[in-house]
Write a protein that holds these residues in place. Structure first.
Motif, PDB file in Angstrom:
ATOM      1  N   VAL A 137       0.846  -1.199   0.000  1.00 43.36           N
ATOM      2  CA  VAL A 137       0.000   0.000   0.000  1.00 43.36           C
ATOM      3  C   VAL A 137       0.882   1.249   0.000  1.00 43.36           C
ATOM      4  CG1 VAL A 137      -1.676   1.338   1.310  1.00 43.36           C
ATOM      5  CG2 VAL A 137      -1.957  -1.136   1.098  1.00 43.36           C
ATOM      6  N   LEU A 138       1.913   1.245   0.843  1.00 46.35           N
ATOM      7  CA  LEU A 138       2.825   2.386   0.903  1.00 46.35           C
ATOM      8  C   LEU A 138       3.581   2.532  -0.405  1.00 46.35           C
ATOM      9  CD1 LEU A 138       4.243   4.670   2.368  1.00 46.35           C
ATOM     10  CD2 LEU A 138       5.795   2.992   3.392  1.00 46.35           C
ATOM     11  N   VAL A 139       4.033   1.437  -0.970  1.00 48.53           N
ATOM     12  CA  VAL A 139       4.768   1.475  -2.242  1.00 48.53           C
ATOM     13  C   VAL A 139       3.902   2.116  -3.324  1.00 48.53           C
ATOM     14  CG1 VAL A 139       5.724   0.065  -4.110  1.00 48.53           C
ATOM     15  CG2 VAL A 139       6.280  -0.463  -1.727  1.00 48.53           C
ATOM     16  N   ARG A 140       2.648   1.697  -3.408  1.00 51.68           N
ATOM     17  CA  ARG A 140       1.753   2.252  -4.424  1.00 51.68           C
ATOM     18  C   ARG A 140       1.550   3.751  -4.215  1.00 51.68           C
ATOM     19  NH1 ARG A 140      -0.993  -2.823  -3.977  1.00 51.68           N
ATOM     20  NH2 ARG A 140      -2.352  -1.987  -2.350  1.00 51.68           N
ATOM     21  N   ARG A 141       1.394   4.172  -2.950  1.00 47.87           N
ATOM     22  CA  ARG A 141       1.210   5.603  -2.666  1.00 47.87           C
ATOM     23  C   ARG A 141       2.426   6.398  -3.112  1.00 47.87           C
ATOM     24  NH1 ARG A 141       0.583   6.637   3.221  1.00 47.87           N
ATOM     25  NH2 ARG A 141       0.443   8.794   2.532  1.00 47.87           N
ATOM     26  N   LEU A 142       3.616   5.905  -2.801  1.00 50.82           N
ATOM     27  CA  LEU A 142       4.833   6.631  -3.144  1.00 50.82           C
ATOM     28  C   LEU A 142       5.041   6.682  -4.654  1.00 50.82           C
ATOM     29  CD1 LEU A 142       7.224   5.276  -0.357  1.00 50.82           C
ATOM     30  CD2 LEU A 142       6.052   7.484  -0.433  1.00 50.82           C
ATOM     31  N   VAL A 143       4.740   5.585  -5.331  1.00 51.11           N
ATOM     32  CA  VAL A 143       4.869   5.571  -6.793  1.00 51.11           C
ATOM     33  C   VAL A 143       3.877   6.544  -7.428  1.00 51.11           C
ATOM     34  CG1 VAL A 143       4.521   4.162  -8.865  1.00 51.11           C
ATOM     35  CG2 VAL A 143       5.836   3.250  -6.934  1.00 51.11           C
ATOM     36  N   GLU A 144       2.657   6.562  -6.925  1.00 44.35           N
ATOM     37  CA  GLU A 144       1.654   7.486  -7.458  1.00 44.35           C
ATOM     38  C   GLU A 144       2.079   8.936  -7.249  1.00 44.35           C
ATOM     39  OE1 GLU A 144      -1.921   6.367  -5.493  1.00 44.35           O
ATOM     40  OE2 GLU A 144      -2.217   4.553  -6.684  1.00 44.35           O
ATOM     41  N   LEU A 145       2.603   9.241  -6.059  1.00 46.07           N
ATOM     42  CA  LEU A 145       3.071  10.605  -5.784  1.00 46.07           C
ATOM     43  C   LEU A 145       4.246  10.967  -6.692  1.00 46.07           C
ATOM     44  CD1 LEU A 145       2.952  10.824  -1.874  1.00 46.07           C
ATOM     45  CD2 LEU A 145       1.604  12.177  -3.487  1.00 46.07           C
ATOM     46  N   GLY A 146       5.174  10.024  -6.847  1.00 45.40           N
ATOM     47  CA  GLY A 146       6.336  10.275  -7.696  1.00 45.40           C
ATOM     48  C   GLY A 146       5.943  10.519  -9.134  1.00 45.40           C
ATOM     49  N   ARG A 147       5.020   9.721  -9.639  1.00 44.83           N
ATOM     50  CA  ARG A 147       4.566   9.902 -11.025  1.00 44.83           C
ATOM     51  C   ARG A 147       3.828  11.231 -11.187  1.00 44.83           C
ATOM     52  NH1 ARG A 147       2.268   3.780 -12.179  1.00 44.83           N
ATOM     53  NH2 ARG A 147       4.290   2.819 -12.708  1.00 44.83           N
ATOM     54  N   ALA A 148       3.049  11.590 -10.174  1.00 45.89           N
ATOM     55  CA  ALA A 148       2.295  12.836 -10.239  1.00 45.89           C
ATOM     56  C   ALA A 148       3.231  14.041 -10.280  1.00 45.89           C
ATOM     57  CB  ALA A 148       1.342  12.947  -9.054  1.00 45.89           C
ATOM     58  N   THR A 149       4.245  14.034  -9.434  1.00 44.56           N
ATOM     59  CA  THR A 149       5.145  15.191  -9.397  1.00 44.56           C
ATOM     60  C   THR A 149       6.036  15.220 -10.621  1.00 44.56           C
ATOM     61  OG1 THR A 149       6.558  16.504  -7.947  1.00 44.56           O
ATOM     62  CG2 THR A 149       7.064  14.160  -8.069  1.00 44.56           C
ATOM     63  N   ARG A 150       6.373  14.059 -11.191  1.00 46.27           N
ATOM     64  CA  ARG A 150       7.142  14.034 -12.436  1.00 46.27           C
ATOM     65  C   ARG A 150       6.310  14.639 -13.571  1.00 46.27           C
ATOM     66  NH1 ARG A 150      11.220  11.088 -15.500  1.00 46.27           N
ATOM     67  NH2 ARG A 150      11.979   9.886 -13.715  1.00 46.27           N
ATOM     68  N   ALA A 151       5.036  14.248 -13.635  1.00 45.47           N
ATOM     69  CA  ALA A 151       4.150  14.778 -14.669  1.00 45.47           C
ATOM     70  C   ALA A 151       4.001  16.290 -14.533  1.00 45.47           C
ATOM     71  CB  ALA A 151       2.791  14.095 -14.597  1.00 45.47           C
ATOM     72  N   GLU A 152       3.883  16.754 -13.295  1.00 46.68           N
ATOM     73  CA  GLU A 152       3.727  18.191 -13.054  1.00 46.68           C
ATOM     74  C   GLU A 152       4.980  18.958 -13.463  1.00 46.68           C
ATOM     75  OE1 GLU A 152       2.744  21.239  -9.334  1.00 46.68           O
ATOM     76  OE2 GLU A 152       2.498  19.079  -9.084  1.00 46.68           O
ATOM     77  N   SER A 153       6.131  18.333 -13.302  1.00 45.67           N
ATOM     78  CA  SER A 153       7.394  18.996 -13.637  1.00 45.67           C
ATOM     79  C   SER A 153       7.631  19.064 -15.132  1.00 45.67           C
ATOM     80  CB  SER A 153       8.565  18.246 -12.981  1.00 45.67           C
ATOM     81  OG  SER A 153       8.810  17.013 -13.652  1.00 45.67           O
ATOM     82  N   GLY A 154       6.942  18.189 -15.889  1.00 50.73           N
ATOM     83  CA  GLY A 154       7.128  18.164 -17.336  1.00 50.73           C
ATOM     84  C   GLY A 154       8.264  17.288 -17.797  1.00 50.73           C
ATOM     85  N   VAL A 155       8.927  16.576 -16.879  1.00 51.57           N
ATOM     86  CA  VAL A 155      10.017  15.670 -17.252  1.00 51.57           C
ATOM     87  C   VAL A 155       9.415  14.328 -17.653  1.00 51.57           C
ATOM     88  CG1 VAL A 155      12.093  14.467 -16.474  1.00 51.57           C
ATOM     89  CG2 VAL A 155      11.624  16.797 -15.683  1.00 51.57           C
ATOM     90  N   LYS A 156       9.689  13.883 -18.865  1.00 54.53           N
ATOM     91  CA  LYS A 156       9.063  12.670 -19.369  1.00 54.53           C
ATOM     92  C   LYS A 156       9.501  11.438 -18.587  1.00 54.53           C
ATOM     93  CE  LYS A 156      12.509  12.351 -23.073  1.00 54.53           C
ATOM     94  NZ  LYS A 156      12.702  12.405 -24.537  1.00 54.53           N
ATOM     95  N   THR A 157       8.642  10.450 -18.583  1.00 49.85           N
ATOM     96  CA  THR A 157       8.859   9.244 -17.789  1.00 49.85           C
ATOM     97  C   THR A 157      10.134   8.513 -18.188  1.00 49.85           C
ATOM     98  OG1 THR A 157       6.469   8.993 -17.558  1.00 49.85           O
ATOM     99  CG2 THR A 157       7.816   7.073 -17.044  1.00 49.85           C
ATOM    100  N   ARG A 158      10.473   8.518 -19.469  1.00 52.12           N
ATOM    101  CA  ARG A 158      11.642   7.764 -19.927  1.00 52.12           C
ATOM    102  C   ARG A 158      12.966   8.423 -19.555  1.00 52.12           C
ATOM    103  NH1 ARG A 158       8.273   7.488 -24.223  1.00 52.12           N
ATOM    104  NH2 ARG A 158       9.378   9.153 -25.304  1.00 52.12           N
ATOM    105  N   GLN A 159      12.921   9.673 -19.089  1.00 52.55           N
ATOM    106  CA  GLN A 159      14.153  10.361 -18.708  1.00 52.55           C
ATOM    107  C   GLN A 159      14.559   9.961 -17.294  1.00 52.55           C
ATOM    108  OE1 GLN A 159      16.547  12.599 -20.168  1.00 52.55           O
ATOM    109  NE2 GLN A 159      17.455  11.899 -18.261  1.00 52.55           N
TER     110      GLN A 159
END
Length: 242
Positions: free
Chosen positions: A2-24
Motif C-alpha cells: 500500500v505504501l509502495v503504491r502511494r509513493l509511486v503514485e506521488l512520484g509519477r504525479a510530481t514528475r508529470a507536473e514537472s514536465g520531465v518525461k517518464t523515460r528520462q
C-alpha cells in the motif's frame, strides 16, 4: 505494498507536473513517509524502477531543506472536536514550527500548546503545504512526500536518449511484423552528436532490450528492411531478422 503504491503514485504525479518525461532517468528521489525506512530492499528497488530514478533516500537526510513548509488548521476537522476553542488551536498551529509539525504528522500525530494545555493533532486536522525549491519537484499527500531531483546531467540525458531509442526500435520491430522473441540485426546513423554518444555508450543495454544480436553504427546493406527515422533524435535505422 500500500505504501509502495502511494509513493509511486506521488512520484509519477510530481514528475508529470514537472514536465520531465517518464523515460528520462533522474538522479534520485527523496522520500518522507511513515514506514519507509523499514521497507524491504526489494520494495525500495521496485520504487526506484517505477519512478525511473537511480537512487532513493530519506528526505530527512538532507534536513528537509527542499521545500518551504507552511501549516494551517483544518477548521472543518478541528471544529468537530474543539468547538469554540478552534480559533485558539488554529492560532497555535499557525505559530508552530511548520517543518517540525509536518515531520511529526508523517510519523502519526503532532502536538501544540493551547493555553498551557498540550493538544494532540491528527494528520487530517492540519493542512500542510510544501513548496518545492528550485531544481526539485515535490508531491505530498496524507503524510507522505516524494521529492524528485530534476537536475539532468549529460550522463542522465544520454541515458534518456537511449531509452527513447529503445522505444523507437521496439515500435519498428512491431511494425516490421517480427515475433516478440525474434532476434534482430540493426544498423543506425545519426547527425546529432548527443544521440551518437548515447547509443554508443548504451549499446549493450539497447541491444539487450530490443533483442539485437548485431547492433552497430553505420550504413545498412540491401538485406535490411525499410529505414525508420526520428527527427527528434536525428536518428535513422534499419533492421532485419537475425
Amino acid at each position: 505494498m500500500v505504501l509502495v503504491r502511494r509513493l509511486v503514485e506521488l512520484g509519477r504525479a510530481t514528475r508529470a507536473e514537472s514536465g520531465v518525461k517518464t523515460r528520462q532517468p533522474l538522479r534520485r528521489a527523496l522520500i518522507a513517509a511513515g514506514g519507509f525506512g523499514t521497507l524491504d530492499p526489494a520494495l525500495h528497488a521496485q520504487i526506484t524502477e517505477e519512478l525511473n530514478v537511480e537512487s532513493l533516500a530519506s528526505l530527512s537526510e538532507v534536513g528537509g531543506s527542499l521545500v518551504d513548509t507552511t501549516a494551517k488548521a483544518n477548521f472543518r476537522a478541528l471544529g468537530k472536536r474543539f468547538g469554540k476553542r478552534v480559533q485558539d488551536v488554529a492560532k497555535a498551529v499557525a505559530n508552530a514550527d511548520a517543518a517540525a509539525l509536518s515531520l511529526a504528522l508523517r510519523e502519526g500525530t503532532a502536538s501544540v500548546e493551547v493555553d498551557g494545555e498540550t493538544v494532540t493533532l491528527a494528520p487530517d486536522e492540519v493542512i500542510i503545504t510544501e513548496t518545492p525549491r528550485e531544481g526539485w519537484s515535490v508531491a505530498s499527500d496524507a503524510g507522505a512526500t516524494v521529492a524528485l531531483d530534476l537536475e539532468i546531467t549529460e550522463e542522465l540525458r544520454r541515458a534518456g536518449l537511449a531509452r527513447d531509442a529503445i522505444r523507437l526500435i521496439q515500435e519498428a520491430r512491431k511494425n516490421s511484423g517480427l515475433d516478440v522473441a525474434d532476434r534482430i540485426a540493426l544498423r543506425w546513423t545519426s547527425t546529432d552528436p548527443a544521440t551518437v554518444a548515447a547509443l554508443a555508450e548504451h549499446a549493450g543495454l539497447i541491444a539487450e532490450e530490443v533483442l539485437a544480436t548485431d547492433f552497430a553504427q553505420g550504413a545498412a546493406d540491401d538485406t535490411y528492411g525499410t529505414p525508420f527515422a526520428d527527427e527528434g533524435l536525428s536518428l535513422t535505422f534499419r533492421l532485419r531478422k537475425a
